[in-house]
Design an enzyme around this catalytic site. Structure first.
Site, short mmCIF file in Angstrom:
data_model
loop_
_atom_site.label_atom_id
_atom_site.label_comp_id
_atom_site.label_asym_id
_atom_site.label_seq_id
_atom_site.Cartn_x
_atom_site.Cartn_y
_atom_site.Cartn_z
N GLY A 64 -0.87 11.75 17.68
CA GLY A 64 0.09 12.76 17.24
C GLY A 64 -0.53 13.70 16.22
CB SER A 65 1.02 15.53 13.47
OG SER A 65 2.09 15.98 14.27
CB THR A 66 -2.78 11.46 12.34
OG1 THR A 66 -2.82 10.88 13.65
CG2 THR A 66 -1.59 10.90 11.58
CE LYS A 123 -0.03 19.11 14.69
NZ LYS A 123 1.37 19.03 14.23
#
Lengths: 489, 448
Positions: A217-219, A221
């Site tokens: 997920g966003s980790t 990024k």
């Protein structure tokens, strides 16, 4: 009659010869095959005829042994079994070994020739050496392990924490867990426990910290940002980017939107702090597949060779994708998957100026009376995952997340903490309960080096779906682990 | 094998005809070696010297010394190797039994075996004292065969043990009459063939085949049928094989006709195939021999033969050391049929070769005595006794190492069993007597 008696004597000599040849065949050429036959119990009898060496955490054994007086004499016992199971694994008379028990078996069972004073020499001569079981001193910090275990509190998930400047693994927790003690011994109860543990839909024996991959997920990024910064796609963290909201995935009619508001043309800092999917999806596509793959692999993705010393399931980032898949991959979706340990390493790389030291779980191996046989350390040398200046920029981004963004619940007064939340969609049409991620690192202002990097994933947070977020569920666990390490407990 | 010819001038080795000093020296070694093994076993198992070592060593030593003195007195020309070899084998057997006693925790076998050994040595000495001339025995050859058959049939009236009817039970005691029958039958064979020797060439001639006379053929067929009968009634493949083999060997020694051997082997194989096919007990053993690991593949764990093979494999070249193997895995027959597996595991190939060579030496000395004797009966008797030991060792050692199908037979001197030890000592007593006569003959020929 004399010659005929001699003939009989000759016949006896031939019979003797047949006996000798057959015995020599058994005892010399087939000896090893017979020894290793699965039904030959000698190996297990010898294996269990003395107490197994201990596995230590924080200077204290987390294992023990029990003299049963039976044929397979010594059984393994475990202290705080469920808490340390993802570290120790099990040692079962019936079902074999796993994890450290397996990886360090020669040491623990005493067959490693290095345990004997002149063992290597004896092994060279083909002799089988058997010493008292050696000790495996792990890098695990009991306080951090406990904080992680109690933080997860039986929820499905995992925590990996490490010292980013050395690669020492400080905590490795998987939940729900099991007591490896249940698998020691030969009773019928062992078989029942084995059946039950294997049939359990929660898979308590799965080590989620190193053997389970999740969409990050966003980790993820962090990787996308690092790739973009290293490639020079973004120079000023605070300059507005040209990003639409929603973002049409290239070559498709599908639109990507944001949970957060104000993502249109947001700066990298704001996009990172508020976790704007659109900005990073577009950034990943602009950075390009090649640069993205290179960055991900520098962080350790697609590495099938990592051992701590147990094998770690490789985290994956596809090397062949179209632009829309790349867009989704850049925000940690599509086929991108990572183990908690991988994500802790990633956070650690940011904290240390881009340097990755391979994580390891065994500090050193000693004989039973404490002579050091070998010291641990990750296999392979250090790696530069990104340029130091990129790392510095990412530190500033990650600090922002904790100071004022979605990771506020990881704040520790007087300590510099950087983090990144993630809420990973998964399942068919994202129908599953999202995974809550939080990765972070912590450094005291007066210390020259960061002390700890953590990754936390919670699979089925006990909360309503809308409330699930890395910041809400996973960050407090990471905070507790970081505090435990920082307090030096 | 011997390198000398019986009828030629005596070899240099017999220049000093007595060799009693050699015997005494070897006897000391033959007593010390087991005593040392006993101590090594104690040290390996408990870390202390076993209290029984002195008793056991002394018991063996006193018996050996007594035997030596009687031999010196009554058979001064006897072969000086026979007694030491028998004492050494017996001593190693005691150590192995004691070692297995430690594992089982049931009624110990070694003390009883020590008593039986003493009794056996006593019987051997009685043979030396009572039987001044072996030719006396020839007169009793028909008494022998009748009592042998009686002994063989006796177990039929007693319940089987582990599937085989080999035992006669009297209260606490049980013994295997087949063991004693062994020697009686050899005496009969030797007596019969020594008498029939002259008749052997007088049969009718049928083109290329010399048919033997009925007088010679009759007993052959009788013995063959009896051995198969014994096998079927008592499920004892080993004993019938032994009787048959010894008889064929003696037939060859007496007549020199290879046709006898061929016919005998043919008849023997026919009997074996028949029994192997239709007798389930024997059939199982043949199946085990062909596929020792079948039960493992079937998921039922290792069978006894597989366990025996594992034991040999675990021993390797030098063995695990006395007391450090895992004989308990072999199971109930460890002290009898499978005692050699323990030897193979704990003494290794080195120890096993030494053991087999001791037996080979004993057999060779038996043949040597036969070669040295002047009368046909004596020659055949010595040859028969030596062949008995040789076949017995081959059948059991070949069985536990998977070379041939397993047949339950005691390893001479090593296996637990009173009747076996006593019988083998009587056999050694007879060989001592025969070798004494042969030695005396050689000595007389050497003195001008």
């Amino acid at each position: 009659m004399g010659p005929r008696i001699r003939h009989l004597a000759l016949l006896c000599a031939l019979l003797l010869l047949a006996l000798l040849v057959n015995t020599a065949r058994l005892q010399l050429t087939e000896s090893e095959d017979l020894r290793s036959n699965s039904a030959n119990r000698r190996q297990s009898i010898e294996r269990y005829d003395r107490p197994r060496g201990e596995i230590l955490a924080g200077g204290r054994p987390v294992t023990g042994s029990r003299d049963t007086g039976e044929n397979l004499r010594y059984e393994r016992t475990y202290r705080s079994g469920p808490m340390y199971a993802p570290v120790t694994g099990f040692d079962s008379q019936v079902y074999g070994t796993s994890l450290l028990e397996r990886a360090e078996d020669p040491v623990l069972s005493g067959t490693d020739p290095r345990l004997a004073p002149f063992g290597s020499l004896a092994a060279l001569g083909g002799q089988r050496v058997r010493s008292p079981g050696g000790r495996v001193v792990t890098t695990v910090r009991p306080a951090a392990q406990r904080a992680a275990f109690e933080g997860l509190d039986g929820r499905k998930g995992a925590v990996a924490a490490l010292d980013p400047t050395t690669g020492r693994i400080l905590a490795l927790v998987s939940s729900p867990s099991y007591d490896p003690d249940l698998l020691s011994g030969t009773d019928a109860s062992v078989a029942r426990a084995w059946e039950r543990l294997n049939a359990d839909p929660d898979k308590p024996m799965l080590n989620r910290a190193i053997r389970q991959t999740y969409p990050p997920g966003s980790t993820f990024k962090v990787v996308t940002a690092a790739a973009a910064l290293d490639a020079g796609r973004v120079r000023d963290l605070d300059a507005p980017t040209r990003s639409p909201d929603p973002y049409r995935l290239p070559g498709t009619d599908r639109w990507l939107s944001n949970e957060a508001k104000g993502c249109r043309d947001a700066s990298l800092r704001d996009a990172f702090t508020w976790s704007c999917n659109t900005v990073f999806a577009k950034l990943g596509v602009r950075t390009g597949l090649k640069a993205m793959v290179r960055a991900a692999e520098r962080f350790g993705f697609n590495d099938a060779g990592l051992r701590i010393p147990s094998a770690v399931t490789p985290s994956t980032f596809d090397t062949e994708m179209d632009a829309s898949q790349l867009a989704m991959s850049s925000i940690g979706q599509f086929d991108t998957r990572a183990t908690p340990l991988q994500m802790a390493t990633l956070a650690g790389a940011v904290a240390t100026g881009g340097v990755i030291r391979p994580p390891y779980l065994v500090d050193k191996v000693t004989t039973r009376d404490g002579r050091t046989v070998r010291t641990g350390g990750g296999a392979g040398g250090t790696r530069q995952a990104m340029s130091p200046s990129t790392a510095a920029k990412l530190r500033s981004l990650m600090t922002g997340v904790v100071d004022e963004g979605s990771g506020r619940r990881a704040r520790i007064p007087g300590v510099r903490v950087g983090g990144k939340t993630g809420t990973a969609q998964h399942g068919v049409d994202n129908s599953g309960t999202p995974y809550a991620w939080f990765i972070s690192w912590a450094k005291r202002p007066d210390d020259s080096r960061p002390k700890v990097a953590v990754a936390v994933v919670v699979e089925d947070a006990r909360a309503k779906r809308s409330e699930i977020s890395g910041g809400g569920v996973a960050a407090p666990i990471a905070k507790a682990v970081m505090r435990a390490v920082l307090d030096g407990r | 094998m011997t390198g000398t010819t019986a009828d030629a001038a005596p070899p240099a080795a017999y220049r000093s005809p007595r060799g009693r000093g050699t015997e005494l020296g070897l006897l000391v070694l033959a007593v010390l070696l087991p005593a040392w093994g006993y101590c090594a076993l104690g040290l390996a198992k408990t870390g202390t010297l076993p209290p029984g070592a002195a008793t056991c060593g002394a018991g063996l030593g006193v018996s050996a010394l007594l035997a030596h003195l009687v031999v010196r007195w009554r058979a001064p020309y006897a072969d000086p190797l026979l007694l030491p070899i028998a004492v050494l084998l017996n001593g190693i057997g005691l150590v192995l039994l004691h070692r297995l006693d430690l594992e089982r925790g049931t009624a110990p076998a070694a003390p009883a075996q020590l008593l039986w050994s003493a009794l056996g040595i006593g019987c051997a000495l009685a043979v030396l004292l009572l039987l001044r001339d072996h030719r006396t025995l020839r007169r009793y050859s028909y008494v022998c065969v009748v009592s042998a058959l009686g002994l063989l049939l006796a177990p039929v009236f007693f319940p089987p043990v582990n599937g085989a009817r080999l035992w006669v039970h009297m209260g606490e005691l049980s013994f295997q009459p087949g063991e004693f029958a062994k020697i009686l039958l050899v005496v009969f064979f030797a007596g019969h063939l020594a008498a029939g020797r002259a008749l052997s060439r007088r049969g009718r001639r049928l083109t290329w085949l010399h048919l033997p006379t009925g007088r010679l053929l009759g007993p052959v067929l009788t013995v063959w049928l009896l051995s198969v009968l014994v096998l079927i009634l008592e499920r004892d493949l080993g004993t019938s094989l032994l009787f048959f083999g010894v008889f064929i060997a003696l037939l060859y020694a007496a007549t020199g006709r290879l046709g006898w051997i061929a016919a005998g082997l043919l008849l023997g194989s026919a009997g074996a195939v028949l029994v192997g096919t239709y007798e389930p007990h024997v059939h199982t053993r043949i199946a085990d021999w062909l596929h020792p690991f079948a039960s493992i593949e079937a998921g039922a764990g290792a069978g006894q033969l597989a366990q025996s093979l594992f034991a040999f494999g675990a021993g390797g070249a030098t063995g695990t050391g006395l007391g450090l193997g895992h004989s308990e895995l072999i199971g109930f027959a460890a002290t009898s049929d499978f005692v050699l597996s323990t030897a193979g595991e704990e003494l290794g190939l080195a120890g096993l070769v030494a053991l087999l060579l001791l037996y080979a030496l004993l057999v060779e000395r038996g043949y040597r005595a036969g070669l040295g004797l002047g009368d046909a009966f004596g020659k055949l008797l010595a040859t028969g006794l030596a062949t008995t030991v040789a076949l017995q060792v081959f059948v059991i050692a070949g069985g536990v190492t998977g070379l041939i199908p397993l047949t339950g037979m005691p390893m001479p001197f090593l296996a637990q069993g009173g009747s076996s030890v006593v019988t083998n000592w009587i056999l050694v007593g007879l060989l001592l007597r025969l070798s004494d006569t042969a030695g005396r003959r050689r000595a007389e020929a050497a003195t001008p």
